[in-house]
Design a protein around this motif. Structure first.
Motif, PDB file in Angstrom:
ATOM      1  N   PRO A 154       0.755  -1.286   0.053  1.00 13.60           N
ATOM      2  CA  PRO A 154       0.083   0.057   0.055  1.00 13.60           C
ATOM      3  C   PRO A 154       0.693   1.290  -0.100  1.00 13.60           C
ATOM      4  N   PHE A 155       2.218   1.183   0.177  1.00 17.26           N
ATOM      5  CA  PHE A 155       2.932   2.412   0.223  1.00 17.26           C
ATOM      6  C   PHE A 155       3.100   3.165  -1.246  1.00 17.26           C
ATOM      7  N   ARG A 156       3.287   4.565  -0.799  1.00 18.61           N
ATOM      8  CA  ARG A 156       3.356   5.553  -1.799  1.00 18.61           C
ATOM      9  C   ARG A 156       4.810   6.163  -1.833  1.00 18.61           C
ATOM     10  N   VAL A 157       5.202   6.366  -3.116  1.00 23.76           N
ATOM     11  CA  VAL A 157       6.741   7.022  -3.079  1.00 23.76           C
ATOM     12  C   VAL A 157       6.636   8.415  -3.581  1.00 23.76           C
ATOM     13  N   PHE A 158       7.278   9.481  -2.784  1.00 22.14           N
ATOM     14  CA  PHE A 158       7.164  10.691  -3.305  1.00 22.14           C
ATOM     15  C   PHE A 158       8.669  11.047  -3.529  1.00 22.14           C
ATOM     16  N   THR A 159       8.794  12.109  -4.337  1.00 24.15           N
ATOM     17  CA  THR A 159      10.161  12.258  -4.928  1.00 24.15           C
ATOM     18  C   THR A 159      10.106  13.983  -4.891  1.00 24.15           C
ATOM     19  N   VAL A 160      11.064  14.953  -4.451  1.00 25.13           N
ATOM     20  CA  VAL A 160      11.038  16.049  -4.533  1.00 25.13           C
ATOM     21  C   VAL A 160      12.215  16.393  -5.308  1.00 25.13           C
ATOM     22  N   LEU A 161      11.826  17.117  -6.614  1.00 23.57           N
ATOM     23  CA  LEU A 161      12.728  17.426  -7.495  1.00 23.57           C
ATOM     24  C   LEU A 161      12.928  18.859  -7.558  1.00 23.57           C
ATOM     25  N   SER A 162      14.124  19.401  -7.989  1.00 24.34           N
ATOM     26  CA  SER A 162      14.346  20.993  -8.389  1.00 24.34           C
ATOM     27  C   SER A 162      13.979  21.294  -9.631  1.00 24.34           C
ATOM     28  N   ASP A 163      13.801  22.420 -10.045  1.00 20.80           N
ATOM     29  CA  ASP A 163      13.582  22.940 -11.504  1.00 20.80           C
ATOM     30  C   ASP A 163      14.656  22.519 -12.358  1.00 20.80           C
ATOM     31  N   GLY A 164      15.840  22.982 -11.472  1.00 21.16           N
ATOM     32  CA  GLY A 164      17.179  23.067 -12.424  1.00 21.16           C
ATOM     33  C   GLY A 164      17.652  21.521 -12.747  1.00 21.16           C
ATOM     34  N   GLU A 165      16.995  20.585 -11.875  1.00 27.26           N
ATOM     35  CA  GLU A 165      17.149  19.122 -12.039  1.00 27.26           C
ATOM     36  C   GLU A 165      16.581  18.657 -13.355  1.00 27.26           C
ATOM     37  N   CYS A 166      15.467  19.430 -13.781  1.00 26.85           N
ATOM     38  CA  CYS A 166      14.730  18.771 -14.858  1.00 26.85           C
ATOM     39  C   CYS A 166      15.527  19.040 -16.359  1.00 26.85           C
ATOM     40  N   ASP A 167      16.581  19.690 -16.134  1.00 30.25           N
ATOM     41  CA  ASP A 167      17.580  19.697 -17.165  1.00 30.25           C
ATOM     42  C   ASP A 167      18.117  18.075 -17.483  1.00 30.25           C
TER      43      ASP A 167
END
Lengths: 331, 282
Positions: free
Chosen positions: B147-160
């Protein structure tokens, strides 16, 4: 070797639901049956090796034992940082499998030659590095890697390598296998060069030169005891690998010998020059060009037995063989 | 009125705002004591972390090894001061650990590290890794019926990073609706404004086009963040993407929306002014 690998993995997957195979859209004709039989233990990540390796680490963090599978440099160099940070740093149970070690895919060109992989991957902390010598060893190595021992690099040839071990041998991770006994020269090979090493030993035995052959299938952790024991007994060590002479088996054995207390040991590395190949052709052809064929290795080992401490360029009768002789080049 | 008589959402919002303020004070103090960078990146995600740890993530200090816990991966590992502060405030490890962040012999290094730090799921620091690992965790959860969920926090620069888009392509194909990507869209990357380095717009449309159920929020409005994340998954059968519009350096007037405070460490009078502003925040 890849056939032996997938057979072993199929057996393992049936025994252990944690075993998961993740391919980078390669393995035509190799992985199809596995995929059909174990749909929940198989994944094609697409042509995206960084994500393949990152998600393999994630699967492992959730309890899986994951094999990533692709050709030559794609599952290693293309995503090296994912291997280092995601897999090794997290000590994840991920086995990075490369088919096409060395020059297996000779005619396909430089991009498909895995010739620096051992050097690079053995430098990663927590990484075990295995290059089995024949299909029998490939099967044993696959089973050992599947036990959940942290990160493993499994370097395979391709299909159709001959069986060198014609009877069951006591294969153990991290322990060199003595394939021929001899007291004059020790020839240590890794990966699919094993057959060349054995043929060399058999040919030289007929001349009265006893060549000990060690299959050093595990390059990390290295069986230092076996190396030092062989150095004590034979005083002559030759390493043989289908890999750059820089940093692979030869480099690893040199590190052990130089720091050991055994003195007066002659040592020679046989491998590929640190150059991009200029020649086009199949594995056998390229091996010949680079002095990795049986005749060239016989000449090298015989010359060491005859007493030359170093092989000089002008002594050698092969046109390009000397380029594979690092001592001659750098001396 | 006494807190017990307030509606629960108001209580939660107040608690989240207070936690975000505590995270900011810690982050400013930590980067001051350490002489380290990335304070602006920690300030921009304070409310996101506060809402996640206060009211969304199903994880407590007692359940860090529970196979069914929710996972949060801080893919933008340079904002670790904010994450360490959030974890310490939520009781995952002693608040005193924050004091020697980044120093010789300290427990907490300058990028999020899992080894030996309770509550950190994944070590990060090199950008573009978190979403791929999150995909693997989420896929395992799906396959095993967890049942678990996975969250990840990205930066905008990282989206390069190309690896991000490999994972963005992967998750919808495998219908990972237990996966949540949160972009801390503070519009400034290491050397310049995102739009001047490598523009991401239209960012939400890109995620949508790849098959993600995507929402946009004011990343400093705790009520809006919480309400949106309460609706996870945003659409059944799709991974969720939350684009949080934030202000780099949020909460300290002279740090807000400046490139300088990606790297500058608060010292001297600047440090004092920053603390005073944050202490005065209600």
């Amino acid at each position: 070797m890849r056939t032996a690998f997938i057979q072993a993995l199929t057996e393992l997957a049936a025994e252990d639901p944690r075993i998961t195979l993740v391919v980078g859209d390669l393995g035509f004709g190799v992985v199809t049956d596995f995929a059909k039989r174990f749909p929940k233990q198989y994944l094609n990540a697409g042509v995206a090796e960084q994500n393949m390796t990152g998600l393999a680490a994630g699967l492992a963090m959730a309890g899986k034992i994951v094999f990533t599978y692709s050709i030559a440099n794609f599952p290693t160099l293309r995503c090296l940082e994912q291997v280092r940070n995601d897999v090794c740093y997290h000590n994840a149970n991920v086995v990075v499998v490369a088919v096409g070690g060395g020059l297996s895919y000779g005619s396909l060109g430089m991009s498909h030659h895995a010739t620096e992989d051992i050097a690079i991957l053995r430098s990663l902390p927590r990484m075990t590095v295995v290059a089995p010598g024949d299909p029998f060893e490939a099967k044993a190595a696959t089973r050992a890697a599947a036990a959940g021992i942290g990160p493993v690099y499994l370097r395979l040839g391709r299909a159709g390598e001959p069986l060198v071990h014609n009877k069951p041998v006591p294969w153990r991770l991290g322990k060199a296998l003595t394939v021929r006994r001899g007291e004059d020269v020790t020839l240590i090979s890794t990966g699919a060069m094993l057959q060349t090493a054995v043929h060399t030993a058999d040919a030289l035995a007929a001349e009265g030169i006893g060549v000990e052959v060690l299959s050093m299938h595990t390059i990390k952790p290295l069986d230092t005891d076996a190396i030092i024991d062989a150095a004590r007994r034979t005083r002559r060590i030759v390493t043989l690998e289908e890999h750059s002479i820089l940093g692979g088996l030869g480099g690893a054995v040199a590190e052990v010998l130089c720091e050991s207390e055994v003195r007066n040991v002659r040592f020679q590395r046989i491998g590929l020059p640190s150059e991009f190949g200029k020649h086009i052709g199949k594995q056998e052809y390229l091996r010949r060009i680079h002095g990795l064929d049986v005749d060239s290795v016989i000449r090298c080992v015989r010359r060491m037995w005859e007493g030359g401490l170093r092989i000089h360029k002008d002594e050698h009768d092969g046109a390009t063989f000397d380029r594979a002789m690092p001592i001659a080049k750098s001396a | 009125m006494p807190s017990s008589t307030m509606p629960p959402s108001i209580q939660t919002n107040a608690a989240c705002r207070e936690l975000a303020r505590r995270i900011r004070i810690h982050a400013v103090r930590m980067t001051h004591l350490a002489g380290s960078s990335h304070v602006g990146s920690s300030l921009s995600l304070a409310e996101l972390l506060a809402v996640l740890y206060r009211s969304i993530l199903r994880i407590t200090p007692e359940t860090i090894d529970d196979p069914d816990r929710d996972r949060l991966i801080l893919s933008k590992g340079h904002a670790c001061a904010g994450l360490y502060a959030a974890l310490a405030e939520c009781g995952f490890f002693p608040v005193e650990w924050l004091d020697d962040f980044y120093h010789d012999g300290a427990r907490l290094p300058g990028h999020a590290t899992a080894e030996g730090i309770p509550g950190i799921e994944v070590s990060s620091g090199s950008l573009g890794h978190g979403l791929g690992i999150a995909c693997g965790l989420a896929l395992a959860g799906k396959r095993d019926g967890r049942p678990f969920r996975v969250f990840t926090v990205l930066s905008d620069g990282e989206c390069d990073e190309g690896s991000i888009w490999e994972a963005v392509l992967f998750a919808p194909h495998h219908r990972l609706d237990n996966l949540v990507a949160i972009v801390d869209y503070n519009k400034i990357q290491s050397l310049d404004r995102v739009e001047d380095v490598l523009g991401l717009e239209p960012l939400a449309d890109k995620w949508r086009a790849f098959g993600w159920a995507t929402r946009e929020v004011d990343g400093h409005d705790v009520g809006q963040i919480e309400e949106t994340l309460r609706g996870l998954p945003f659409e059944p059968g799709k991974p969720s993407c939350l684009i949080a519009h934030t202000v780099k350096g949020k909460g300290v007037s002279f740090m807000e929306n400046t490139v300088l405070w990606h790297y500058r460490s608060p010292q001297g009078e600047e440090y004092q002014r920053a603390l005073e502003e944050l202490e005065a925040t209600v």
